[in-house]
Structure formats: C-alpha cells, structure tokens
Design a protein around this motif. Structure first.
Motif, PDB file in Angstrom:
ATOM      1  N   GLY A   1      10.310 -44.303  27.572  1.00  0.00           N
ATOM      2  CA  GLY A   1       9.725 -42.979  27.698  1.00  0.00           C
ATOM      3  C   GLY A   1      10.546 -42.090  28.595  1.00  0.00           C
ATOM      4  O   GLY A   1      11.228 -42.557  29.507  1.00  0.00           O
ATOM      5  N   LYS A   2      10.488 -40.787  28.315  1.00  0.00           N
ATOM      6  CA  LYS A   2      11.241 -39.824  29.108  1.00  0.00           C
ATOM      7  C   LYS A   2      10.507 -39.438  30.387  1.00  0.00           C
ATOM      8  O   LYS A   2      11.130 -39.074  31.378  1.00  0.00           O
ATOM      9  CB  LYS A   2      11.521 -38.558  28.289  1.00  0.00           C
ATOM     10  CG  LYS A   2      12.440 -38.771  27.099  1.00  0.00           C
ATOM     11  CD  LYS A   2      13.866 -39.057  27.526  1.00  0.00           C
ATOM     12  CE  LYS A   2      14.547 -37.842  28.122  1.00  0.00           C
ATOM     13  NZ  LYS A   2      15.959 -38.085  28.450  1.00  0.00           N
ATOM     14  N   ASN A   3       9.176 -39.489  30.359  1.00  0.00           N
ATOM     15  CA  ASN A   3       8.387 -39.143  31.536  1.00  0.00           C
ATOM     16  C   ASN A   3       7.056 -39.884  31.460  1.00  0.00           C
ATOM     17  O   ASN A   3       6.806 -40.641  30.517  1.00  0.00           O
ATOM     18  CB  ASN A   3       8.176 -37.625  31.618  1.00  0.00           C
ATOM     19  CG  ASN A   3       7.598 -37.050  30.331  1.00  0.00           C
ATOM     20  OD1 ASN A   3       6.544 -37.490  29.868  1.00  0.00           O
ATOM     21  ND2 ASN A   3       8.292 -36.081  29.738  1.00  0.00           N
ATOM     22  N   LEU A   4       6.195 -39.682  32.445  1.00  0.00           N
ATOM     23  CA  LEU A   4       4.929 -40.403  32.492  1.00  0.00           C
ATOM     24  C   LEU A   4       4.041 -40.093  31.293  1.00  0.00           C
ATOM     25  O   LEU A   4       3.281 -40.957  30.841  1.00  0.00           O
ATOM     26  CB  LEU A   4       4.181 -40.067  33.785  1.00  0.00           C
ATOM     27  CG  LEU A   4       4.660 -40.766  35.052  1.00  0.00           C
ATOM     28  CD1 LEU A   4       3.890 -40.252  36.257  1.00  0.00           C
ATOM     29  CD2 LEU A   4       4.515 -42.271  34.933  1.00  0.00           C
ATOM     30  N   ASN A   5       4.115 -38.895  30.755  1.00  0.00           N
ATOM     31  CA  ASN A   5       3.227 -38.517  29.657  1.00  0.00           C
ATOM     32  C   ASN A   5       3.563 -39.225  28.347  1.00  0.00           C
ATOM     33  O   ASN A   5       2.688 -39.428  27.511  1.00  0.00           O
ATOM     34  CB  ASN A   5       3.252 -37.005  29.455  1.00  0.00           C
ATOM     35  CG  ASN A   5       2.473 -36.270  30.524  1.00  0.00           C
ATOM     36  OD1 ASN A   5       1.533 -36.813  31.095  1.00  0.00           O
ATOM     37  ND2 ASN A   5       2.864 -35.047  30.801  1.00  0.00           N
ATOM     38  N   ASP A   6       4.823 -39.578  28.127  1.00  0.00           N
ATOM     39  CA  ASP A   6       5.155 -40.277  26.880  1.00  0.00           C
ATOM     40  C   ASP A   6       5.607 -41.714  27.124  1.00  0.00           C
ATOM     41  O   ASP A   6       6.126 -42.372  26.226  1.00  0.00           O
ATOM     42  CB  ASP A   6       6.213 -39.506  26.080  1.00  0.00           C
ATOM     43  CG  ASP A   6       7.545 -39.398  26.797  1.00  0.00           C
ATOM     44  OD1 ASP A   6       7.752 -40.099  27.800  1.00  0.00           O
ATOM     45  OD2 ASP A   6       8.396 -38.613  26.348  1.00  0.00           O
ATOM     46  N   LEU A   7       5.382 -42.214  28.332  1.00  0.00           N
ATOM     47  CA  LEU A   7       5.774 -43.587  28.656  1.00  0.00           C
ATOM     48  C   LEU A   7       4.857 -44.578  27.950  1.00  0.00           C
ATOM     49  O   LEU A   7       3.635 -44.472  28.008  1.00  0.00           O
ATOM     50  CB  LEU A   7       5.698 -43.796  30.164  1.00  0.00           C
ATOM     51  CG  LEU A   7       6.295 -45.086  30.720  1.00  0.00           C
ATOM     52  CD1 LEU A   7       7.811 -45.088  30.541  1.00  0.00           C
ATOM     53  CD2 LEU A   7       5.942 -45.244  32.200  1.00  0.00           C
ATOM     54  N   ILE A   8       5.450 -45.526  27.234  1.00  0.00           N
ATOM     55  CA  ILE A   8       4.691 -46.603  26.607  1.00  0.00           C
ATOM     56  C   ILE A   8       5.285 -47.928  27.052  1.00  0.00           C
ATOM     57  O   ILE A   8       6.482 -48.032  27.338  1.00  0.00           O
ATOM     58  CB  ILE A   8       4.693 -46.503  25.064  1.00  0.00           C
ATOM     59  CG1 ILE A   8       6.121 -46.566  24.509  1.00  0.00           C
ATOM     60  CG2 ILE A   8       3.993 -45.250  24.603  1.00  0.00           C
ATOM     61  CD1 ILE A   8       6.187 -46.650  23.005  1.00  0.00           C
ATOM     62  N   GLY A   9       4.431 -48.960  27.117  1.00  0.00           N
ATOM     63  CA  GLY A   9       4.929 -50.256  27.523  1.00  0.00           C
ATOM     64  C   GLY A   9       3.851 -51.067  28.210  1.00  0.00           C
ATOM     65  O   GLY A   9       2.654 -50.729  28.172  1.00  0.00           O
ATOM     66  N   LYS A  10       4.295 -52.144  28.875  1.00  0.00           N
ATOM     67  CA  LYS A  10       3.372 -53.060  29.535  1.00  0.00           C
ATOM     68  C   LYS A  10       3.837 -53.314  30.967  1.00  0.00           C
ATOM     69  O   LYS A  10       4.987 -53.675  31.203  1.00  0.00           O
ATOM     70  CB  LYS A  10       3.300 -54.389  28.776  1.00  0.00           C
ATOM     71  CG  LYS A  10       2.705 -54.271  27.381  1.00  0.00           C
ATOM     72  CD  LYS A  10       2.595 -55.631  26.702  1.00  0.00           C
ATOM     73  CE  LYS A  10       1.960 -55.516  25.329  1.00  0.00           C
ATOM     74  NZ  LYS A  10       1.818 -56.841  24.661  1.00  0.00           N
ATOM     75  N   LEU A  11       2.908 -53.116  31.890  1.00  0.00           N
ATOM     76  CA  LEU A  11       3.152 -53.398  33.299  1.00  0.00           C
ATOM     77  C   LEU A  11       2.251 -54.541  33.724  1.00  0.00           C
ATOM     78  O   LEU A  11       1.050 -54.524  33.466  1.00  0.00           O
ATOM     79  CB  LEU A  11       2.867 -52.156  34.155  1.00  0.00           C
ATOM     80  CG  LEU A  11       2.874 -52.373  35.673  1.00  0.00           C
ATOM     81  CD1 LEU A  11       4.291 -52.647  36.167  1.00  0.00           C
ATOM     82  CD2 LEU A  11       2.280 -51.168  36.396  1.00  0.00           C
ATOM     83  N   ASP A  12       2.834 -55.534  34.385  1.00  0.00           N
ATOM     84  CA  ASP A  12       2.078 -56.667  34.911  1.00  0.00           C
ATOM     85  C   ASP A  12       2.367 -56.750  36.401  1.00  0.00           C
ATOM     86  O   ASP A  12       3.520 -56.938  36.808  1.00  0.00           O
ATOM     87  CB  ASP A  12       2.492 -57.959  34.205  1.00  0.00           C
ATOM     88  CG  ASP A  12       1.601 -59.136  34.584  1.00  0.00           C
ATOM     89  OD1 ASP A  12       0.674 -58.957  35.389  1.00  0.00           O
ATOM     90  OD2 ASP A  12       1.846 -60.255  34.085  1.00  0.00           O
ATOM     91  N   ALA A  13       1.344 -56.582  37.223  1.00  0.00           N
ATOM     92  CA  ALA A  13       1.503 -56.603  38.675  1.00  0.00           C
ATOM     93  C   ALA A  13       0.604 -57.684  39.259  1.00  0.00           C
ATOM     94  O   ALA A  13      -0.555 -57.822  38.858  1.00  0.00           O
ATOM     95  CB  ALA A  13       1.153 -55.244  39.276  1.00  0.00           C
ATOM     96  N   ARG A  14       1.150 -58.444  40.211  1.00  0.00           N
ATOM     97  CA  ARG A  14       0.396 -59.544  40.801  1.00  0.00           C
ATOM     98  C   ARG A  14       0.573 -59.568  42.318  1.00  0.00           C
ATOM     99  O   ARG A  14       1.574 -59.093  42.843  1.00  0.00           O
ATOM    100  CB  ARG A  14       0.838 -60.885  40.204  1.00  0.00           C
ATOM    101  CG  ARG A  14       0.599 -60.977  38.695  1.00  0.00           C
ATOM    102  CD  ARG A  14       0.975 -62.329  38.121  1.00  0.00           C
ATOM    103  NE  ARG A  14       0.768 -62.361  36.683  1.00  0.00           N
ATOM    104  CZ  ARG A  14      -0.406 -62.613  36.107  1.00  0.00           C
ATOM    105  NH1 ARG A  14      -1.462 -62.866  36.869  1.00  0.00           N
ATOM    106  NH2 ARG A  14      -0.530 -62.618  34.799  1.00  0.00           N
ATOM    107  N   ASN A  15      -0.437 -60.146  42.983  1.00  0.00           N
ATOM    108  CA  ASN A  15      -0.415 -60.311  44.447  1.00  0.00           C
ATOM    109  C   ASN A  15      -0.110 -58.990  45.147  1.00  0.00           C
ATOM    110  O   ASN A  15       0.790 -58.889  45.985  1.00  0.00           O
ATOM    111  CB  ASN A  15       0.607 -61.376  44.858  1.00  0.00           C
ATOM    112  CG  ASN A  15       0.348 -62.717  44.200  1.00  0.00           C
ATOM    113  OD1 ASN A  15      -0.802 -63.114  44.032  1.00  0.00           O
ATOM    114  ND2 ASN A  15       1.401 -63.410  43.809  1.00  0.00           N
TER     115      ASN A  15
END
Length: 199
Positions: A77-91
């Motif tokens: 994605g070019k910016n937050l508005n068109d960002l696609i994907g998967k985020l995995d955050a732990r601890n």
C-alpha cells in the motif's frame, strides 16, 4: 540524531532487504525483512522485535512513552488508507503516563471484499474484536471514533480534549465491536473506571 545503528543487506534507492539493528537509547529494535517503495505500490514483508521505543523522547506522543513487542507484517500500500495485509503482534507492552499495559496478542487484517470493493479491517485481541467495513479515512478515524465515544459517553470522557459532534464526512462504514474485557483497553485510551464487558 540516532546512534549505534547497523545495517546488513541490500540497499537501493527504493528498496532495503536485510537486517537492521538499532541500539539507540530511544529506538532499540531488530528488523529482518524487506521494504520496497515504488510509484505504483509499496511492499512490506518483515519481522521486528522492538526492545523499546520511547515516543516521548522522539516527540511523537505526550501521553504514551515506551513501546515493546514482537511484530510481523506482510502487506502492500502507498499509505494507511489503501494499506492491505496482515499484522501479527505479540507480547506487547505500552506505557501511558505511569501505567503499563500488556497484551499477549494483537492481530490486524486489512483487505478488500469481493463484489462491492469495500475495504475490511479486523482487529483481534484476547480482550476484544473490532470489524470495520466500508470506506474510511485513517487520517481522521481515531479522532472520529473518539468524538463518537465522547458523544455517547460524555461523563466518562469529560477529561478528553476532543470536540464533540465533529465526525468527518470521509467516514462511511459499518462496524461490529465485541468486547470481553474492556477495562485495560479503555484505560489505555484514558477512560478510567469505565467498564464494558461481554458486549
């Protein structure tokens, strides 16, 4: 200025692939993966262990200071508005003023739905799940949500410096919120003594 930063990888004007280790007192992290910037789309695929980022000393936030955790992200994605994907955050550990908040896991999925082309955002934690679907502007989404909460819960948000009744016209979405244990989440955003569980 940042100090004690080491890069090991391939660097071009629009792409970095490799490892980055920052031992700076305000930005202490490890990064492994790649980021690529181009005219059509930006691509990301990396993992990062954030030992500590001090948002106060970086002048990025007055309320929040230290952030720690392990993160992985694959998306584009070019910016937050068109960002696609998967985020995995732990601890994850986040300090707000003098209070430490801890979350075992946070997952964020962003994708376009079939048919109508709307964008869907899923935020999943052990404490809550939030789903957005439609058209939304990340630039004003947080402030708009705060305004919405302030309009509906004026007593609990009386200390918020947020104008009420000011929702941006750029937001046009449906949402679904499920809360199992909201106390820590609400306190993270400055709502003390506010309970909304099994909602």
């Amino acid at each position: 200025q940042y100090h004690n930063i080491k890069l090991d990888g391939k660097v071009t004007p629009n792409k970095f692939e490799g490892t980055l280790v920052s031992d700076d007192p305000n930005v202490n992290l490890n990064f492994d993966g790649f980021v690529e910037f181009n005219d059509e789309n930006n691509r990301y695929d990396f993992t990062s262990t954030i030992i500590n980022i001090d948002l106060n000393k970086l002048n990025l936030s007055k309320d929040y200071s230290d952030i720690k955790g392990k993160f992985s992200f694959i998306g584009s994605g070019k910016n937050l508005n068109d960002l696609i994907g998967k985020l995995d955050a732990r601890n994850i550990e986040i300090s707000r003023r003098d209070t430490l908040f801890q979350f075992d896991s946070v997952k964020v999925n962003s994708f376009f739905t079939k048919g109508n082309g709307n964008k869907k955002l899923e935020i999943i934690t052990e404490e809550a799940r939030v789903d957005f679907e439609g058209k939304y502007d990340f630039g004003t989404l947080v402030s708009d949500l705060k305004s919405m909460i302030k309009n509906n819960f004026p007593y609990h948000t009386r200390n918020w410096q947020v104008p009420s009744n000011t929702i941006s016209v750029n937001q046009d979405f449906n949402y679904d919120i499920s809360i199992l244990d909201g106390q820590q989440i609400f306190e993270l955003f400055g709502l003390k003594n506010f309970e909304l569980n099994n909602f």
